[in-house]
Scaffold this motif. Structure first.
Motif, PDB file in Angstrom:
ATOM      1  N   THR A   1      -0.552   0.233  -9.386  1.00  0.00           N
ATOM      2  CA  THR A   1      -1.385   0.855  -8.340  1.00  0.00           C
ATOM      3  C   THR A   1      -2.738   1.239  -8.935  1.00  0.00           C
ATOM      4  O   THR A   1      -3.801   0.967  -8.372  1.00  0.00           O
ATOM      5  CB  THR A   1      -0.685   2.114  -7.787  1.00  0.00           C
ATOM      6  OG1 THR A   1       0.558   1.729  -7.235  1.00  0.00           O
ATOM      7  CG2 THR A   1      -1.533   2.806  -6.730  1.00  0.00           C
TER       8      THR A   1
ATOM      9  N   HIS B   1      -4.779  -1.896  -9.855  1.00  0.00           N
ATOM     10  CA  HIS B   1      -5.299  -2.528  -8.646  1.00  0.00           C
ATOM     11  C   HIS B   1      -6.552  -1.774  -8.179  1.00  0.00           C
ATOM     12  O   HIS B   1      -7.549  -2.391  -7.777  1.00  0.00           O
ATOM     13  CB  HIS B   1      -4.222  -2.525  -7.554  1.00  0.00           C
ATOM     14  CG  HIS B   1      -4.680  -3.151  -6.274  1.00  0.00           C
ATOM     15  ND1 HIS B   1      -5.065  -2.404  -5.189  1.00  0.00           N
ATOM     16  CD2 HIS B   1      -4.863  -4.444  -5.931  1.00  0.00           C
ATOM     17  CE1 HIS B   1      -5.450  -3.221  -4.221  1.00  0.00           C
ATOM     18  NE2 HIS B   1      -5.337  -4.463  -4.643  1.00  0.00           N
ATOM     19  N   GLY B   2      -6.501  -0.450  -8.278  1.00  0.00           N
ATOM     20  CA  GLY B   2      -7.660   0.362  -7.909  1.00  0.00           C
ATOM     21  C   GLY B   2      -8.857   0.076  -8.809  1.00  0.00           C
ATOM     22  O   GLY B   2      -9.994  -0.048  -8.337  1.00  0.00           O
ATOM     23  N   GLU B   3      -8.609  -0.063 -10.104  1.00  0.00           N
ATOM     24  CA  GLU B   3      -9.695  -0.358 -11.053  1.00  0.00           C
ATOM     25  C   GLU B   3     -10.312  -1.726 -10.747  1.00  0.00           C
ATOM     26  O   GLU B   3     -11.531  -1.887 -10.738  1.00  0.00           O
ATOM     27  CB  GLU B   3      -9.158  -0.362 -12.489  1.00  0.00           C
ATOM     28  CG  GLU B   3      -8.884   1.019 -13.040  1.00  0.00           C
ATOM     29  CD  GLU B   3     -10.147   1.862 -13.124  1.00  0.00           C
ATOM     30  OE1 GLU B   3     -11.109   1.444 -13.793  1.00  0.00           O
ATOM     31  OE2 GLU B   3     -10.171   2.938 -12.504  1.00  0.00           O
ATOM     32  N   ALA B   4      -9.435  -2.712 -10.531  1.00  0.00           N
ATOM     33  CA  ALA B   4      -9.922  -4.065 -10.257  1.00  0.00           C
ATOM     34  C   ALA B   4     -10.748  -4.077  -8.972  1.00  0.00           C
ATOM     35  O   ALA B   4     -11.821  -4.692  -8.915  1.00  0.00           O
ATOM     36  CB  ALA B   4      -8.743  -5.026 -10.154  1.00  0.00           C
ATOM     37  N   THR B   5     -10.274  -3.376  -7.971  1.00  0.00           N
ATOM     38  CA  THR B   5     -10.996  -3.321  -6.695  1.00  0.00           C
ATOM     39  C   THR B   5     -12.370  -2.693  -6.881  1.00  0.00           C
ATOM     40  O   THR B   5     -13.378  -3.188  -6.381  1.00  0.00           O
ATOM     41  CB  THR B   5     -10.174  -2.521  -5.662  1.00  0.00           C
ATOM     42  OG1 THR B   5      -8.895  -3.134  -5.548  1.00  0.00           O
ATOM     43  CG2 THR B   5     -10.848  -2.489  -4.300  1.00  0.00           C
ATOM     44  N   ARG B   6     -12.400  -1.606  -7.648  1.00  0.00           N
ATOM     45  CA  ARG B   6     -13.669  -0.924  -7.908  1.00  0.00           C
ATOM     46  C   ARG B   6     -14.663  -1.875  -8.596  1.00  0.00           C
ATOM     47  O   ARG B   6     -15.844  -1.943  -8.232  1.00  0.00           O
ATOM     48  CB  ARG B   6     -13.390   0.296  -8.810  1.00  0.00           C
ATOM     49  CG  ARG B   6     -14.585   1.158  -9.137  1.00  0.00           C
ATOM     50  CD  ARG B   6     -14.181   2.311 -10.048  1.00  0.00           C
ATOM     51  NE  ARG B   6     -13.696   1.876 -11.362  1.00  0.00           N
ATOM     52  CZ  ARG B   6     -14.484   1.533 -12.373  1.00  0.00           C
ATOM     53  NH1 ARG B   6     -15.794   1.569 -12.226  1.00  0.00           N
ATOM     54  NH2 ARG B   6     -13.969   1.144 -13.523  1.00  0.00           N
TER      55      ARG B   6
ATOM     56  N   LEU C   1     -14.642  -5.226  -8.559  1.00  0.00           N
ATOM     57  CA  LEU C   1     -15.013  -6.293  -7.621  1.00  0.00           C
ATOM     58  C   LEU C   1     -16.067  -5.800  -6.639  1.00  0.00           C
ATOM     59  O   LEU C   1     -17.041  -6.501  -6.354  1.00  0.00           O
ATOM     60  CB  LEU C   1     -13.775  -6.789  -6.867  1.00  0.00           C
ATOM     61  CG  LEU C   1     -12.743  -7.566  -7.707  1.00  0.00           C
ATOM     62  CD1 LEU C   1     -11.447  -7.744  -6.924  1.00  0.00           C
ATOM     63  CD2 LEU C   1     -13.289  -8.917  -8.145  1.00  0.00           C
ATOM     64  N   VAL C   2     -15.876  -4.592  -6.145  1.00  0.00           N
ATOM     65  CA  VAL C   2     -16.838  -4.018  -5.192  1.00  0.00           C
ATOM     66  C   VAL C   2     -18.217  -3.913  -5.833  1.00  0.00           C
ATOM     67  O   VAL C   2     -19.240  -4.107  -5.181  1.00  0.00           O
ATOM     68  CB  VAL C   2     -16.340  -2.636  -4.697  1.00  0.00           C
ATOM     69  CG1 VAL C   2     -17.454  -1.861  -3.998  1.00  0.00           C
ATOM     70  CG2 VAL C   2     -15.151  -2.807  -3.757  1.00  0.00           C
TER      71      VAL C   2
ATOM     72  N   PRO D   1      -7.749 -10.476 -10.453  1.00  0.00           N
ATOM     73  CA  PRO D   1      -7.714  -9.005 -10.404  1.00  0.00           C
ATOM     74  C   PRO D   1      -6.356  -8.430 -10.809  1.00  0.00           C
ATOM     75  O   PRO D   1      -6.279  -7.276 -11.220  1.00  0.00           O
ATOM     76  CB  PRO D   1      -7.989  -8.681  -8.926  1.00  0.00           C
ATOM     77  CG  PRO D   1      -8.580  -9.907  -8.359  1.00  0.00           C
ATOM     78  CD  PRO D   1      -8.112 -11.074  -9.163  1.00  0.00           C
TER      79      PRO D   1
END
Ligand code: UD1
Ligand code: CA
Length: 455
Positions: free
Chosen positions: A236, A239-244, A246-247, A255
């Motif tokens: 979890t 996934h949050g780090e990868a999303t950050r 990517l954004v 990711p």
């Protein structure tokens, strides 16, 4: 607004972790579970933070020594209500007390802030679960007001069907909490424990408002009781780090195959291939590319540098437009200026290498100062350790070092010098000259290889 106290319960055994280490010291994204909670707690700027610990003894306070926190031993552990009771003598009355859990690591300060708005009420963090098994259920009256929390082991089948559950996290005025906890009993439930949750019915009986707040995400309130749950929360987090990233425009080859165990700061047009691990504080400048399976820790990499696959970089500074790896190892204290090339199976430690210098193959450069435009041939080794002490090697600008040279430190190679391949350099090398240390090559004419003896 009244002041805030935070009590973090961390005395539980963690039986299902099957580990000798206290549960709250297991790591998630490079930090102990308890550190996540302490770091989040600190954002709320409490007057006082108390950690109630028990299992594992002094290891917990020792591991958290860097925090400005009181550690309170709960021995024996007689339930969540008993745990909070242990901290109460430390807490001033004119304050709100927030109860958190050392094994619920991902709670967000934004959610907690919403719980601090009603300083005269009891505020519960609750959540609706499709499968509420194992949790205390939130019982509401016909008007929809909370009337009590009932633990699953003490619940009727109708109560078991309730989907709203107690996360355990709550906030209460400290003076009221003190009164309620002093009245807790352990003979009214199937586990024979002092339940913190019993204070809800007491508040209701006293006419104190009971509010509920829901977290923004369910994962914020998930606890760690097993390695499987730990792994799930790790994903979890990642996934949050990868999303950050990517954004923010970072290109991630996958990711799901990236691990950030600290703070990764990225410039523009960064590409990160699969399997990379970033630990501590890592800063990647614009246009940096990181090849597959590289591990980078506490390092700053300037713009345009290419890190080829399987490189390990720890506590180093890498300049702009460098080429590192594949299979390079930069150990603590490495400082590379711009345009440096460090190739495969090259290890650099506690050394500064100036612009445009190259060590492309199979070398060890330790405790060295290397100038600009130096070429370090394959297999060159700085012999920095005499068995007792470390010594420095100084290589000035524009030096060319032939392959398989040993530089026995302390030693200095003067500007523009050339060293012949295969040399063992034990004394300082003069500027601009060719220096070598070899026995002359000879040929023994007519020499024959030995043959096998006949039996
Ligand atoms: C508790 C709640 C339940 C809630 C659930 C959420 C009570 C009585 N029940 O149940 O309503 O749905 O959490 O996970 O509070 N701890 C101590 N000292 C103790 C006992 C526990 O520090 O003497 C700590 C544990 O380390 C753990 C937390 O408190 O972090 C919760 O304890 P646990 O026994 O797991 O409570 P649950 O039965 O899960
Ligand atoms: Ca639990």
């Amino acid at each position: 607004m009244s002041t805030l106290n935070i009590v973090i319960l961390a005395a539980g055994k963690g039986t299902r972790m099957y580990s000798d280490r206290p549960k709250v010291l297991h790591g998630l994204a490079g930090r102990a579970l308890l550190q996540h909670v302490l770091d989040t707690a600190a954002i709320l700027m409490p007057e006082k933070t108390c950690v109630v610990y028990g299992h594992g003894g002094e290891i917990v306070p020792q591991a958290m020594a860097q925090y400005d926190t009181s550690f309170i031993l709960q021995e024996p552990q007689l339930g969540t209500g008993h745990a909070v009771q242990q901290a109460l003598p430390q807490l001033p009355d004119a304050s709100l007390t927030l109860v958190l859990y050392g094994d619920v690591p991902l709670i967000q300060h934004t959610t907690l802030r919403q719980m601090l708005g009603a300083p005269d009420a009891l505020t519960l963090l609750t959540v609706y679960l499709d499968n509420p098994t194992g949790y205390g259920r939130i019982v509401r009256d016909s008007a929809g007001n909370v009337s009590s929390i009932v633990e699953e082991k003490d619940a009727t089948p109708e109560q078991c069907a309730i989907g709203e559950v107690n996360t355990g996290i709550l906030a209460a005025p400290t003076s009221l909490l003190r009164g309620w906890l002093s009245k807790l009993r352990n003979d009214n439930n199937s586990q024979g424990e002092y339940y913190l949750t019993d204070i809800v019915a007491m508040a209701v009986a006293q006419g104190i408002a009971v509010h509920t707040v829901q977290p923004a995400h369910i994962w914020e309130v998930l606890g760690v009781n097993s390695k499987a749950q730990l792994a799930e929360l790790e994903r979890t987090w990642q996934h949050g780090e990868a999303t950050r990233l990517l954004v923010h425009g970072v290109t991630l080859a996958d990711p799901a195959r990236l691990d950030v165990r600290g703070k990764l700061v990225c410039g523009r047009d960064i590409e990160i291939d699969v399997g990379c691990i970033f630990e501590g504080d890592v800063h990647l400048g614009n246009g940096v590319r990181v090849g597959a399976y590289s591990i980078i820790k506490n390092t700053i990499i300037a713009e345009g540098t290419n890190i080829a696959p399987y490189s390990h970089i720890d506590s180093s500074e890498v300049g702009a437009n460098c080429h590192i790896g594949p299979y390079a190892r930069l150990r603590p204290g490495t400082k590379l200026h711009d345009g440096v090339h460090i190739g495969n199976f090259v290890e650099v430690k506690n050394s500064e290498i100036a612009s445009g210098s190259k060590a492309n193959h199979l070398s060890y450069i330790g405790d060295s100062s290397v100038g600009n435009r130096v070429n370090i041939g394959a297999g060159t080794i700085t012999c920095n350790y005499d068995g007792a002490n470390k010594h420095r090697t100084i290589i000035e600008d524009d030096v060319f070092i032939g392959s398989n040279t040993q530089l026995v430190a302390p030693v200095k190679v003067g500007r523009g010098a050339t060293i012949g391949a295969g040399s063992t350099i034990t004394r300082n090398v003069p500027e601009g000259e060719l220096t070598l240390s070899r026995t002359r090559q000879t040929t023994i004419n007519g020499w024959k290889r030995p043959t096998k003896d006949k039996k």
